[in-house]
Design an enzyme around this catalytic site. Structure first.
Site, PDB file in Angstrom:
ATOM      1  N   ASP A  34      14.706 -27.742   6.605  1.00 56.51           N
ATOM      2  CA  ASP A  34      15.994 -27.760   5.908  1.00 56.51           C
ATOM      3  C   ASP A  34      15.880 -27.285   4.456  1.00 56.51           C
ATOM      4  O   ASP A  34      16.784 -27.498   3.651  1.00 56.51           O
ATOM      5  CB  ASP A  34      16.604 -29.173   5.971  1.00 56.51           C
ATOM      6  CG  ASP A  34      15.712 -30.198   5.298  1.00 56.51           C
ATOM      7  OD1 ASP A  34      14.522 -29.881   5.061  1.00 56.51           O
ATOM      8  OD2 ASP A  34      16.199 -31.301   5.007  1.00 56.51           O
ATOM      9  N   HIS A 238       2.315  -2.321   3.325  1.00 55.29           N
ATOM     10  CA  HIS A 238       2.992  -3.551   2.904  1.00 55.29           C
ATOM     11  C   HIS A 238       2.048  -4.751   2.890  1.00 55.29           C
ATOM     12  O   HIS A 238       2.413  -5.854   3.312  1.00 55.29           O
ATOM     13  CB  HIS A 238       4.230  -3.821   3.774  1.00 55.29           C
ATOM     14  CG  HIS A 238       5.350  -2.882   3.468  1.00 55.29           C
ATOM     15  ND1 HIS A 238       6.521  -2.842   4.166  1.00 55.29           N
ATOM     16  CD2 HIS A 238       5.477  -1.928   2.519  1.00 55.29           C
ATOM     17  CE1 HIS A 238       7.315  -1.904   3.661  1.00 55.29           C
ATOM     18  NE2 HIS A 238       6.688  -1.333   2.666  1.00 55.29           N
ATOM     19  N   ASP A 255       1.997  -2.667  -6.264  1.00 53.36           N
ATOM     20  CA  ASP A 255       3.383  -2.246  -6.065  1.00 53.36           C
ATOM     21  C   ASP A 255       4.222  -3.490  -6.312  1.00 53.36           C
ATOM     22  O   ASP A 255       4.257  -4.403  -5.479  1.00 53.36           O
ATOM     23  CB  ASP A 255       3.553  -1.715  -4.635  1.00 53.36           C
ATOM     24  CG  ASP A 255       4.952  -1.169  -4.369  1.00 53.36           C
ATOM     25  OD1 ASP A 255       5.867  -1.436  -5.174  1.00 53.36           O
ATOM     26  OD2 ASP A 255       5.124  -0.488  -3.345  1.00 53.36           O
ATOM     27  N   ASP A 266      10.974  -0.984  -9.284  1.00 56.66           N
ATOM     28  CA  ASP A 266      10.029  -0.780  -8.171  1.00 56.66           C
ATOM     29  C   ASP A 266       8.950   0.185  -8.663  1.00 56.66           C
ATOM     30  O   ASP A 266       9.191   1.388  -8.746  1.00 56.66           O
ATOM     31  CB  ASP A 266      10.818  -0.202  -6.978  1.00 56.66           C
ATOM     32  CG  ASP A 266       9.952   0.019  -5.746  1.00 56.66           C
ATOM     33  OD1 ASP A 266       8.764  -0.333  -5.769  1.00 56.66           O
ATOM     34  OD2 ASP A 266      10.494   0.558  -4.757  1.00 56.66           O
ATOM     35  N   HIS A 345       4.697   7.989   4.699  1.00 59.04           N
ATOM     36  CA  HIS A 345       6.028   7.502   4.302  1.00 59.04           C
ATOM     37  C   HIS A 345       6.777   8.567   3.498  1.00 59.04           C
ATOM     38  O   HIS A 345       6.209   9.587   3.118  1.00 59.04           O
ATOM     39  CB  HIS A 345       5.917   6.177   3.530  1.00 59.04           C
ATOM     40  CG  HIS A 345       5.101   6.254   2.262  1.00 59.04           C
ATOM     41  ND1 HIS A 345       5.602   6.754   1.086  1.00 59.04           N
ATOM     42  CD2 HIS A 345       3.824   5.870   1.982  1.00 59.04           C
ATOM     43  CE1 HIS A 345       4.674   6.658   0.142  1.00 59.04           C
ATOM     44  NE2 HIS A 345       3.584   6.138   0.660  1.00 59.04           N
ATOM     45  N   HIS A 349      13.476   6.644  -2.392  1.00 61.39           N
ATOM     46  CA  HIS A 349      14.654   5.940  -1.890  1.00 61.39           C
ATOM     47  C   HIS A 349      15.541   5.641  -3.084  1.00 61.39           C
ATOM     48  O   HIS A 349      15.078   5.607  -4.224  1.00 61.39           O
ATOM     49  CB  HIS A 349      14.262   4.649  -1.145  1.00 61.39           C
ATOM     50  CG  HIS A 349      13.372   3.716  -1.909  1.00 61.39           C
ATOM     51  ND1 HIS A 349      13.845   2.839  -2.850  1.00 61.39           N
ATOM     52  CD2 HIS A 349      12.031   3.538  -1.897  1.00 61.39           C
ATOM     53  CE1 HIS A 349      12.835   2.144  -3.365  1.00 61.39           C
ATOM     54  NE2 HIS A 349      11.713   2.555  -2.813  1.00 61.39           N
ATOM     55  N   HIS A 356      15.863  -0.890  -1.531  1.00 62.58           N
ATOM     56  CA  HIS A 356      16.171   0.322  -0.769  1.00 62.58           C
ATOM     57  C   HIS A 356      17.693   0.388  -0.776  1.00 62.58           C
ATOM     58  O   HIS A 356      18.363  -0.179   0.077  1.00 62.58           O
ATOM     59  CB  HIS A 356      15.599   0.247   0.647  1.00 62.58           C
ATOM     60  CG  HIS A 356      14.097   0.238   0.642  1.00 62.58           C
ATOM     61  ND1 HIS A 356      13.338  -0.034   1.751  1.00 62.58           N
ATOM     62  CD2 HIS A 356      13.203   0.478  -0.352  1.00 62.58           C
ATOM     63  CE1 HIS A 356      12.043   0.033   1.436  1.00 62.58           C
ATOM     64  NE2 HIS A 356      11.947   0.333   0.169  1.00 62.58           N
ATOM     65  N   GLU A 379       7.457   8.267  -5.217  1.00 59.30           N
ATOM     66  CA  GLU A 379       6.287   7.461  -4.908  1.00 59.30           C
ATOM     67  C   GLU A 379       5.365   8.083  -3.858  1.00 59.30           C
ATOM     68  O   GLU A 379       5.165   7.509  -2.785  1.00 59.30           O
ATOM     69  CB  GLU A 379       6.712   6.065  -4.458  1.00 59.30           C
ATOM     70  CG  GLU A 379       7.799   6.012  -3.382  1.00 59.30           C
ATOM     71  CD  GLU A 379       8.125   4.569  -2.989  1.00 59.30           C
ATOM     72  OE1 GLU A 379       7.204   3.811  -2.651  1.00 59.30           O
ATOM     73  OE2 GLU A 379       9.313   4.209  -3.024  1.00 59.30           O
ATOM     74  N   TYR A 383      -3.519   7.928   1.755  1.00 60.10           N
ATOM     75  CA  TYR A 383      -4.170   6.758   2.345  1.00 60.10           C
ATOM     76  C   TYR A 383      -5.171   7.270   3.380  1.00 60.10           C
ATOM     77  O   TYR A 383      -4.760   7.794   4.423  1.00 60.10           O
ATOM     78  CB  TYR A 383      -3.124   5.852   3.008  1.00 60.10           C
ATOM     79  CG  TYR A 383      -1.927   5.617   2.108  1.00 60.10           C
ATOM     80  CD1 TYR A 383      -1.933   4.576   1.173  1.00 60.10           C
ATOM     81  CD2 TYR A 383      -0.825   6.469   2.142  1.00 60.10           C
ATOM     82  CE1 TYR A 383      -0.845   4.386   0.332  1.00 60.10           C
ATOM     83  CE2 TYR A 383       0.261   6.290   1.301  1.00 60.10           C
ATOM     84  CZ  TYR A 383       0.250   5.249   0.390  1.00 60.10           C
ATOM     85  OH  TYR A 383       1.318   5.068  -0.459  1.00 60.10           O
ATOM     86  N   ARG A 407      -1.224   5.123  -4.456  1.00 61.32           N
ATOM     87  CA  ARG A 407       0.211   5.451  -4.559  1.00 61.32           C
ATOM     88  C   ARG A 407       0.597   5.339  -6.022  1.00 61.32           C
ATOM     89  O   ARG A 407       0.081   4.462  -6.740  1.00 61.32           O
ATOM     90  CB  ARG A 407       1.055   4.497  -3.699  1.00 61.32           C
ATOM     91  CG  ARG A 407       2.562   4.737  -3.821  1.00 61.32           C
ATOM     92  CD  ARG A 407       3.407   4.078  -2.710  1.00 61.32           C
ATOM     93  NE  ARG A 407       3.395   2.632  -2.725  1.00 61.32           N
ATOM     94  CZ  ARG A 407       2.698   1.877  -1.891  1.00 61.32           C
ATOM     95  NH1 ARG A 407       1.932   2.435  -0.965  1.00 61.32           N
ATOM     96  NH2 ARG A 407       2.740   0.563  -1.972  1.00 61.32           N
ATOM     97  N   GLU A 409       4.205   5.257  -8.291  1.00 63.77           N
ATOM     98  CA  GLU A 409       5.664   5.167  -8.101  1.00 63.77           C
ATOM     99  C   GLU A 409       6.379   4.888  -9.413  1.00 63.77           C
ATOM    100  O   GLU A 409       6.041   3.947 -10.127  1.00 63.77           O
ATOM    101  CB  GLU A 409       5.978   4.025  -7.107  1.00 63.77           C
ATOM    102  CG  GLU A 409       7.465   3.741  -6.954  1.00 63.77           C
ATOM    103  CD  GLU A 409       7.770   2.687  -5.887  1.00 63.77           C
ATOM    104  OE1 GLU A 409       6.913   1.794  -5.657  1.00 63.77           O
ATOM    105  OE2 GLU A 409       8.855   2.764  -5.291  1.00 63.77           O
TER     106      GLU A 409
HETATM  107  N1  GLY Z   1       7.990  -1.682  -2.645  1.00 62.04           N
HETATM  108  C1  GLY Z   1       8.833  -1.103  -1.713  1.00 62.04           C
HETATM  109  C2  GLY Z   1       8.898   0.337  -1.855  1.00 62.04           C
HETATM  110  O1  GLY Z   1       8.175   0.900  -2.642  1.00 62.04           O
HETATM  111  O2  GLY Z   1       9.693   0.993  -1.253  1.00 62.04           O
HETATM  112 MN    MN Z   2       7.323   0.067  -4.391  1.00 58.50          MN
HETATM  113 MN    MN Z   3       9.734   2.108  -3.554  1.00 57.96          MN
END
Ligand code: GLY
Ligand code: MN
Ligand code: MN
Length: 436
Positions: A34, A238, A255, A266, A345, A349, A356, A379, A383, A407, A409
């Site tokens: 709860d 992730h 990240d 982000d 990827h 975005h 997103h 980004e 990899y 990466r 970003e």
């Molecule tokens: N951290 C989520 C992305 O980079 O899209």
């Molecule tokens: Mn990110």
């Molecule tokens: Mn991102």
């Protein structure tokens, strides 16, 4: 801010014609048993009202004689509020949030029909809340049944998302200020993380340093679960366990972004744990950095959204060929997506109230064109995932590259003359991330 919400509602209402739009607040999310998570309002609901309570419904009825904006809310209840916190209540919903009329949420079924029966359409997004969908559909069906008698009423349900999506895609000055603040706080957090990272420390310690800054500077908290991934963990896009002890000679990929007054940043940076790249790490890092810079250079009004990704893919693929990880002619490798085992990827975005964020990336066959006021991430990454299945015409990956994940970003605003990198303050040049 009330003037801003009013402007947004008016803009939306100007697109509804004789329709009535219905918005549902976000449900409470359960952490376990709860115990609930902190409440976080649905982004469309918040964008139009600024109202941050559960169990609420907003109705916009531009054709209604007196009540164009109606809120259904939880009523004041001293006893309940002692447990679950302050409620605005019905009266204050009018005063504080500018509703023309407000009712207790328990009266929804009774009061909603008067705002629907003269509308020619219901605007509602069916994608979020099943049980509330049923409620809206029941009202719709009952109005359809009685339509012949009344000769008026909704004969279609239309999704609000395309309208809200294109509105939210272009940030107002007020939104931009919040985005800048979210970016500034995350910039400070990442810069600190780079300074305090050292061999022997644990990933979660760095996560704690970052999230400490988020709250210390007044952000609501992380915009999404922070990723602090050392060594081969960086090859899991992730990765959020963040429980490994970092070693000298490895890279650390972070990240992490924060939510400030509902608006998100982000950021990703990758840097050597011990302060010095290995030869292989540096070669791949420079490829990703170059890809990112050239992709950011594509962010100009009039360019397509996809041109940013296309540029990143080209520079990454050229780099992979140059170092011998991919074999063949660049155009053909891109066409056949042979880079995908190493770059799986997309590059960008939209970013805003959602990490997103809403807004389309492509209109059917027509590309989305970049316009001032949009904010997108850039980004790219590489990899070199262990044991990845490669195409038969490609060389086995030399083990010296394997396990490296990178990466980079940033959050980029489209301006009238080009772009502005909102997160430019976080070091990313080779000599900066080496000499921390
Ligand atoms: N951290 C989520 C992305 O980079 O899209
Ligand atoms: Mn990110
Ligand atoms: Mn991102």
């Amino acid at each position: 801010m009330q003037a801003e919400y009013l402007k947004r509602r008016q803009q939306l209402m100007s697109k509804l014609g004789n329709g009535t739009a219905i918005f549902r607040s976000a449900p409470m999310a359960v952490m376990h048993n709860d115990v609930e998570y902190n409440y976080r309002q649905d982004s469309d609901f918040f964008y139009l009202t600024g109202f941050n309570e559960p169990q609420a419904v907003a109705v916009l009825a531009p054709h209604h004689a007196e009540h164009q904006f109606v809120l259904f809310v939880q009523p004041k209840d001293r006893e309940k509020e002692v447990w679950t916190g302050y409620r605005c209540g019905v009266e204050a919903a009018k005063e504080l949030y500018g509703a023309d009329e407000a009712y207790p949420i328990a009266e929804l079924d009774e009061k909603l029909p008067q705002y629907l029966e003269k509308a020619d359409r219901i605007f509602y997004h069916l994608g979020r809340d099943r049980s509330f969908n049923d409620k809206v559909l029941k009202h719709y069906q009952s109005l359809l049944r009685t339509y012949p008698k009344r000769g008026t009423g909704p004969i279609a349900i239309e999704d609000t998302s395309p309208i809200l999506g294109s509105m939210r895609l272009i940030k107002s000055q007020a939104e931009l200020e919040l985005m800048r603040q979210a970016a500034a706080i995350a910039t400070e957090a990442h810069s600190l993380a780079q300074q305090v990272t050292a061999p022997g420390r644990y990933e979660y310690e760095i996560q704690a340093e970052i999230e400490h800054i988020f709250r210390l500077r007044g952000a609501m908290g992380p915009a999404y679960p922070s990723i602090v991934a050392s060594g081969v963990n960086a090859c899991v896009l992730h990765y959020i366990e963040n429980d490994r002890q970092m070693q000298d000679g490895e890279l650390l990929l972070i990240d992490a972004g924060c939510a400030y007054s509902y608006y998100n940043s982000d950021i990703t940076r990758t840097f050597p744990v011990g302060g010095k790249f290995t030869a292989e790490q540096k070669i791949l890092y420079e490829i990703v950095l170059e890809a990112q810079k050239q992709a950011i250079a594509q962010v100009q009004p009039g360019n397509t959204f996809n041109s940013v990704h296309d540029k990143a893919v080209r520079v990454l693929t050229e780099g992979l060929v140059e170092v011998g990880i991919l074999k063949g002619e660049v155009d053909k490798l891109i066409e056949e997506e042979k880079y995908k085992p190493y770059y799986m990827h997309r590059t960008s975005h939209w970013l805003g109230l959602d990490v997103h964020d809403v807004g389309v990336y492509q209109h059917g066959d027509n590309p989305q064109i970049l316009q001032p006021g949009q904010i997108l991430t850039v980004e790219p990454g590489l990899y070199i995932v262990p044991d990845t299945k490669l195409a038969e015409d490609q060389p086995a990956t030399d083990p010296r590259w394997v396990g490296i994940g990178i990466r980079i970003e940033d959050d980029v605003l489209v301006t009238s003359t080009g772009h502005e990198v909102l997160t430019a303050g976080v070091p990313k040049e080779v000599d900066e991330v080496e000499r921390r």
